[in-house]
Design a protein around this motif. Structure first.
Motif, PDB file in Angstrom:
ATOM      1  N   ASN A 151       0.813  -1.211   0.000  1.00  0.00           N
ATOM      2  CA  ASN A 151       0.000   0.000   0.000  1.00  0.00           C
ATOM      3  C   ASN A 151       0.852   1.267   0.000  1.00  0.00           C
ATOM      4  O   ASN A 151       0.521   2.250  -0.661  1.00  0.00           O
TER       5      ASN A 151
ATOM      6  N   ILE B 104       0.722   4.242  -2.773  1.00  0.00           N
ATOM      7  CA  ILE B 104       0.458   5.648  -2.441  1.00  0.00           C
ATOM      8  C   ILE B 104       1.496   6.544  -3.098  1.00  0.00           C
ATOM      9  O   ILE B 104       1.174   7.555  -3.739  1.00  0.00           O
TER      10      ILE B 104
ATOM     11  N   LEU C 280      -5.822  11.949  -0.185  1.00  0.00           N
ATOM     12  CA  LEU C 280      -6.339  11.134   0.910  1.00  0.00           C
ATOM     13  C   LEU C 280      -7.854  11.282   1.046  1.00  0.00           C
ATOM     14  O   LEU C 280      -8.555  10.294   1.317  1.00  0.00           O
TER      15      LEU C 280
ATOM     16  N   CYS D 262      -9.961  11.744  -1.330  1.00  0.00           N
ATOM     17  CA  CYS D 262     -10.553  10.901  -2.379  1.00  0.00           C
ATOM     18  C   CYS D 262     -10.558   9.436  -1.960  1.00  0.00           C
ATOM     19  O   CYS D 262     -11.525   8.704  -2.213  1.00  0.00           O
ATOM     20  N   ARG D 263      -9.500   9.008  -1.292  1.00  0.00           N
ATOM     21  CA  ARG D 263      -9.445   7.624  -0.809  1.00  0.00           C
ATOM     22  C   ARG D 263     -10.601   7.344   0.141  1.00  0.00           C
ATOM     23  O   ARG D 263     -11.291   6.321   0.018  1.00  0.00           O
TER      24      ARG D 263
ATOM     25  N   TYR E 239       0.568  10.804   4.518  1.00  0.00           N
ATOM     26  CA  TYR E 239       0.584  11.251   3.129  1.00  0.00           C
ATOM     27  C   TYR E 239       1.440  12.515   2.969  1.00  0.00           C
ATOM     28  O   TYR E 239       2.204  12.645   2.002  1.00  0.00           O
TER      29      TYR E 239
ATOM     30  N   SER F 255      -4.363   3.908  -7.810  1.00  0.00           N
ATOM     31  CA  SER F 255      -3.833   3.968  -6.450  1.00  0.00           C
ATOM     32  C   SER F 255      -4.949   4.122  -5.430  1.00  0.00           C
ATOM     33  O   SER F 255      -4.962   3.458  -4.392  1.00  0.00           O
ATOM     34  N   THR F 256      -5.913   5.002  -5.725  1.00  0.00           N
ATOM     35  CA  THR F 256      -7.020   5.238  -4.804  1.00  0.00           C
ATOM     36  C   THR F 256      -7.895   3.997  -4.665  1.00  0.00           C
ATOM     37  O   THR F 256      -8.332   3.646  -3.564  1.00  0.00           O
TER      38      THR F 256
ATOM     39  N   TYR G 246      -6.927   0.941  -5.029  1.00  0.00           N
ATOM     40  CA  TYR G 246      -6.172  -0.051  -4.252  1.00  0.00           C
ATOM     41  C   TYR G 246      -6.218   0.302  -2.768  1.00  0.00           C
ATOM     42  O   TYR G 246      -6.511  -0.564  -1.926  1.00  0.00           O
ATOM     43  N   THR G 247      -5.887   1.549  -2.426  1.00  0.00           N
ATOM     44  CA  THR G 247      -5.810   1.927  -1.015  1.00  0.00           C
ATOM     45  C   THR G 247      -7.166   1.845  -0.327  1.00  0.00           C
ATOM     46  O   THR G 247      -7.259   1.432   0.835  1.00  0.00           O
ATOM     47  N   ALA G 248      -8.233   2.244  -1.037  1.00  0.00           N
ATOM     48  CA  ALA G 248      -9.566   2.212  -0.435  1.00  0.00           C
ATOM     49  C   ALA G 248     -10.147   0.804  -0.449  1.00  0.00           C
ATOM     50  O   ALA G 248     -10.678   0.333   0.572  1.00  0.00           O
TER      51      ALA G 248
ATOM     52  N   SER H  45      -7.902  -0.894   2.691  1.00  0.00           N
ATOM     53  CA  SER H  45      -8.807  -0.541   3.786  1.00  0.00           C
ATOM     54  C   SER H  45      -9.929  -1.556   3.966  1.00  0.00           C
ATOM     55  O   SER H  45     -10.074  -2.151   5.034  1.00  0.00           O
TER      56      SER H  45
END
Length: 300
Positions: A19, A23, A36, A38-39, A77, A210-211, A213-215, A219
């Motif tokens: 992750n 980012i 962040l 947006c995530r 971030y 990226s968003t 994946y992270t969200a 998460s």
């Protein structure tokens, strides 16, 4: 833990470790706090329409969201945007275990065990070694910002502990409801409306991937699996797997971004990880000692 659960724990640690690289790869020219925000919009919607709200007050949900999510990841971030490499960021963020133990001792009067005290001491020494031995490309302010993120996470852990907040997918989703708007407001104040507008305009496919994946993976999927593991196994058997995340992050950054840790960073990181492992050792029941439970929401 059986073999299946061990593999799932390793998968979660790998998702969380990678992750940090994702980012760094996706942020680009997008202001970090806007990125962040947006995530967390994707963390909240549409899940908030489908997941029941935990049986806690809005004040507690707001505190958990602001400290565990907005504070932790906001500082993270910004620190990465200021030049902190993903691998080192993943490592330094593990200082949240040290902060959690210290804050709980002061606020909740939870006297740490000998193992926790020794772990805190090792962790502090490790952080000092990392700070002194960091590579010339790593600004001290970036390192301090990441430490602030770990501190915010530690405060959130203690808030959750004091309020007896039930863990679970619902807590992840509903505590995130309070996150996007403050982050967007901070981005407007700190970066300016022009930079926010320009950032939204440059929100290309890398930022989107990226968003997502992270969200989605880090998460929602990652925490969903992790919570199911905690429901089936003792915390002491599950949580130490999280220490694989910095290893995955550092190896990924090394292979994909050619970011090789310095000798000081590697030594300090080893001391920090050992300190966390020592602090997480189950305590023997003794009169007058209340062992601090492992934080329910590990790094994600």
């Amino acid at each position: 833990m059986n073999r299946r659960d061990s593999l799932l724990a390793a998968l979660v640690a790998s998702l969380w470790g990678f992750n940090f690289v994702v980012i760094d790869w996706g942020m680009g020219e997008v202001p970090p706090l806007l990125f962040l925000a947006c995530r967390f919009v994707l963390v909240v919607f549409p899940a908030v329409l489908l997941v029941p709200r935990p049986d806690v007050s809005w004040r507690v949900l707001a505190a958990v969201g602001l400290f565990m999510s907005a504070g932790q990841f906001g500082f993270l971030y910004v620190s990465m945007a200021a030049g902190l490499p993903p691998g080192l960021a993943a490592l330094v963020l593990q200082a949240q275990v040290v902060f959690t133990i210290v804050i709980a001792a002061g606020v909740l009067r939870e006297r740490p065990t000998r193992a926790q005290g020794a772990g805190v001491l090792l962790g502090v020494v490790g952080l000092v070694v990392v700070a002194l031995g960091r590579g010339g490309e790593v600004p001290l302010v970036a390192l301090l910002l990441c430490l602030a993120g770990a501190l915010s996470w530690g405060i959130g852990n203690v808030v959750s502990r004091a309020a007896r907040v039930p863990g679970g997918f619902g807590l992840t989703v509903w505590s995130a409801v309070v996150v996007p708007v403050p982050l967007l407001a901070l981005s407007l104040v700190l970066d300016g409306p022009a930079a926010v507008t320009e950032g939204l305009g440059s929100f290309g496919w890398q930022a989107l991937v990226s968003t997502l994946y992270t969200a989605g993976l880090a998460s929602l999927v990652g925490y969903g699996i992790f919570n199911s593991l905690l429901a089936r196994n003792p915390s002491a058997a599950v949580v130490p797997w999280v220490l694989l995340a910095p290893v995955v992050a550092m190896v990924s950054a090394w292979l994909l971004l050619a970011q090789v840790p310095s000798a000081g960073e590697a030594l300090g990181g080893l001391l920090l990880v050992v300190g966390v492992l020592v602090a997480l050792r189950p305590a023997r029941a003794r009169a007058g000692v209340v062992p601090l439970p492992v934080p329910e929401r590990a790094a994600r």
